[in-house]
Design an enzyme around this catalytic site. Structure first.
Site, short mmCIF file in Angstrom:
data_model
loop_
_atom_site.label_atom_id
_atom_site.label_comp_id
_atom_site.label_asym_id
_atom_site.label_seq_id
_atom_site.Cartn_x
_atom_site.Cartn_y
_atom_site.Cartn_z
N SER A 100 21.71 33.29 65.83
CA SER A 100 21.41 31.93 66.36
C SER A 100 20.30 31.84 67.32
O SER A 100 19.46 30.59 67.14
CB SER A 100 22.77 31.28 66.84
OG SER A 100 23.14 31.89 67.99
N ASP A 101 20.32 32.54 68.51
CA ASP A 101 19.22 32.27 69.46
C ASP A 101 18.19 32.84 69.29
O ASP A 101 16.93 32.22 69.66
CB ASP A 101 20.01 32.87 70.85
CG ASP A 101 20.23 34.32 70.92
OD1 ASP A 101 20.41 34.87 69.67
OD2 ASP A 101 20.31 34.78 72.09
N THR A 102 18.05 33.77 68.30
CA THR A 102 16.75 34.55 67.90
C THR A 102 15.87 33.33 66.93
O THR A 102 14.54 32.96 67.29
CB THR A 102 16.69 35.62 67.29
OG1 THR A 102 17.52 35.65 66.16
CG2 THR A 102 16.94 36.68 68.35
#
EC number: 5.4.99.32
Length: 738
Positions: free
Chosen positions: A462-464
């Protein structure tokens, strides 16, 4: 900048690292190593001849990571934040690889390399002599004073860490009478001998043939046959736990062990404090050293172990066969989807053994995995070791690009060739399709995602994905940069991010939380906590908020209501998850400073800051409370285990200070002097080369394990300095630097 007519034209950078006495007899000619890259892939190569080495001189990048001296033009000492940014960037841009990314090691866990070496030994694939030497050097550089190894570097000795690395060194050629082996063996026996290793250690000893399967807590494959809607199906578990369990259960179900040979027989004698034949194996199932066990087993865990043992006695043969076939299918599909990499090196090793058992050493499975063995290996200053993943290529590159945007570097013509290359790498790294058998093998869709490391690894995070979307939108807005990534592809990424939201708001890492929290009561790793299901993370959630709001400004009509609703729920999650002390708790970095930095940035996207938000006020107060007299912040990795802020015993750290400064700036904290002191600390720690030196472990993987993220001291520090100048002006800080 402060100039001095007597300043030398060049400056020599060096690692300030020396081998331990035990490690000094190992190693290779470091000037012969070169780093090959391909779309984020890392492959260290040893050049055999002097002629080859002359034709391909070592780069600054290679010398830096190997710990060799390097010569750079001297930079005037910075007295302003943007001067420090300039100096830091002049150094850090030299660490960009030929394919456009910034890579590094993310080592730390001390059982990853040993698992890969054991697997390769069992399969019968020899390891290059230069790699062997550097693996030995690494272990003997990170060994504890008592001769043992812990769960991760810089942690106290445990049975698991010591027995795994003892076996690895014996496989690599060290004899039992070598002083390092004798000391390790003494520590191992003092802690309870190999019979007191946790379940993961018992598994590896079983497949090596130096422990009996009767001494294992059963790992049946039958949960794979449980309906997917039930929590006992591995599809409901955390993705790393799921992958490791499936291959372990396959090998357990087949009772696979390496046939005894001379080394196996010797290890049976060396690892135990009583003769191997006299060990009561069933009594060892729950025998775990106090040095290893994170918490005492609960009555639920004891009952669960008893139930598994009973089931194993009365298992139904045709169900076992079906379950083993399903486990093999899962392993094969995972290996195919990840281009023989697997999600991480831990499951790579156990998957390799399962595929060796099923298909033999000459199969395409083993040939493909043999060629991928090098991918997670990184040659760092201590030696050669496997990282926790096959690198950090996309993640570190996205954060680096963000730092250049924040500091105004990206818009400068002299930097655009470097950043166009980075954009090309980000472009090439986007995952363009879903995995094969996406639902059957419990995978999250990946079309449009960006991975943590490389596209070949193929897992959406999700964050990448969020950080990649953000920097692509921002970078492609700057004059001089091509629109390599189309609107359609960005929209696919946004669709994927929105599909990863958890019910009620907030984001996990790889996939939404699938199983109930009570599964943690059945955690039999003995080593880790909160690893049975994925969790909600403030750092991931905040990255998503920043990404969605950045995207929405540029594309205001695309799924506007969905984005607005997701951001609103994510902010609500951040407000709910704030700790009473005012900080947020991280699971991927150290720890309160890391998550609080992200959370305050996420809240700032919605206009929340110290002047209008009680949560931001508490967070600023929390950060200011823990500022050290020298202006910096330093947080101990022990915070992860004890869930309260603990100062680092070595004092302020560059990374923690950068996190705190970024968070305070995002919150528009009114204490300008405290922020100025933090910036001055970062500037004082900058070296004449422009770099910042290595400090404490930066990362976390599966609490309480620590790991390295060595590029954090560069891009987060550049962000902090650049944002300070943008908010408070590029004032002269000479007085604070005295």
């Amino acid at each position: 900048m402060t100039t001095d007519s007597s300043m030398p034209a060049t400056v020599i950078g060096k690692a300030e690292f020396s081998n331990t006495k035990a490690a000094s007899e190992f190693g290779t000619n470091l000037s012969r190593w070169r780093l090959n890259v391909d779309n984020g892939r890392h492959m260290w190569e040893y050049l055999e001849s002097e002629d080859e080495a002359r034709k391909r001189p070592q780069s600054i990048l290679e010398k830096y990571w190997l710990g060799l001296p390097y010569e750079l033009p001297a930079r005037p000492r910075a007295t302003r934040a943007l001067e420090a940014v300039e100096n830091g960037w002049e150094f850090f841009k030299r660490l960009q690889t030929a394919d456009g990314h910034w890579g590094c090691n993310d080592d730390g866990p001390l059982f990853v390399t040993s698992g890969m070496v054991i697997a390769r030994y069992i399969v019968g694939i020899p390891i290059d002599s230069h790699m062997k030497q550097e693996m030995c050097r690494y272990l003997l550089n990170v060994v504890n004073e008592d001769g043992g190894w812990g769960l991760f570097i810089q942690s106290p000795s445990t049975v698991f860490g010591t027995v795994m690395n003892y076996c690895m060194l014996r496989i690599l050629g060290l004899g039992p009478e070598h002083p390092a082996m004798a000391r390790a063996r003494n520590t191992l026996h003092r802690l309870g001998s190999a019979s007191a290793t946790p379940t993961w250690g018992k598994f590896w000893l079983c497949v090596l043939g130096v422990y009996e399967w009767e001494g294992m807590i059963p790992l049946p494959p039958e949960p794979l046959l449980v309906p997917a809607s039930l929590p006992f199906n591995p599809g409901k578990w955390w993705v790393h736990t799921r992958n490791v369990y499936i291959s372990m259960s396959y090998l357990y179900g087949h009772r696979f062990s390496m046939p005894p040979n001379k080394l196996v027989q010797a290890l049976r004698d060396e690892l135990y404090d009583i003769p191997y034949e006299q060990i009561n194996w069933p009594a060892q199932r729950t025998n775990v050293s106090a040095a290893d066990r994170l918490t005492d087993p609960t009555w639920i865990q004891r009952s669960f172990t008893s139930a598994l043992t009973t089931y194993e006695t009365f298992k139904i043969p045709f169900l076992r066969r079906r379950a083993l076939n399903e486990a093999l299918f899962q392993i094969e599909t995972e290996t195919r989807n990840t281009h023989y990499l697997c999600i991480a090196p831990v499951s790579f090793a156990s998957n390799m053994l399962a595929l060796y058992h099923a298909h033999g050493r000459d199969s395409h499975w083993i040939r493909g995995m043999r060629d991928r063995f090098i991918d997670p290996m990184w040659l760092c200053r201590e030696g050669l070791a496997a990282s926790g993943t096959n690198g950090t290529s996309l993640w570190d590159t996205a954060l680096t690009v963000q730092a250049t945007i924040d500091a105004g570097l990206a818009a400068r013509p002299e930097n655009q060739a470097i950043l166009r290359k980075a954009l090309e790498f980000i472009d090439n790294s986007q995952i363009r399709e879903d995995p094969l058998g996406v639902h059957h093998v419990y995978r999250q869709p990946t079309r449009g995602a960006w991975p943590f490391s490389t596209r070949d690894q193929s897992y959406a995070v999700s964050d990448t994905t969020a950080e990649a979307v953000k920097v692509v939108v921002l970078l492609q807005q700057i004059e001089g940069f091509p629109s390599r990534i189309s609107d359609e592809r960005l929209q696919q990424a946004i669709d994927l991010i929105l599909g990863m939201e958890n019910a009620g708001g907030g984001f996990s890492a790889y996939e939404p939380v699938r199983g109930p929290k009570f599964l943690e009561l059945l955690n039999i790793t003995e080593l880790y906590e909160n690893v049975m299901t994925d969790n909600l993370y403030p750092e991931c959630t905040s990255s998503v908020i920043m990404s969605l709001t950045t995207f929405a400004r540029e594309y205001p009509t695309y799924r506007a209501r969905d984005i607005q609703a997701c951001v609103s729920r994510s902010v609500d999650y951040l407000l709910r998850s704030q700790y009473p002390n005012g900080g947020w708790f991280a699971s991927w970095g150290v720890c309160f400073t890391y998550a609080t930095m992200f959370a305050l940035q996420g809240l700032a996207c919605m206009g929340r800051n110290e002047s209008n938000c009680a949560a931001c006020q508490r967070a600023c107060s929390f950060l200011l409370q823990h500022q050290n007299p020298d202006g910096g912040w330093g947080e101990s990795l022990d915070t992860v285990r004890f869930k309260q802020y603990l100062p680092h015993p070595d004092g302020s750290q560059v990374t923690n200070t950068a996190y705190a400064v970024i968070g305070l700036l995002a919150a528009r904290c009114g204490n300008h002097e405290a922020i100025r002191r933090g910036v001055a600390y970062l500037m004082k720690e900058q070296q004449d080369t422009g770099e910042w030196l290595p400090g404490a472990l930066e990362g976390v993987f599966a609490p309480p394990g620590g790991m390295r993220y060595p590029n954090y001291k560069f891009h987060f520090t550049l962000m902090a300095l650049g944002r300070y100048a943008a908010v408070h002006g590029d004032e002269c800080l000479a007085a604070q630097l005295v």
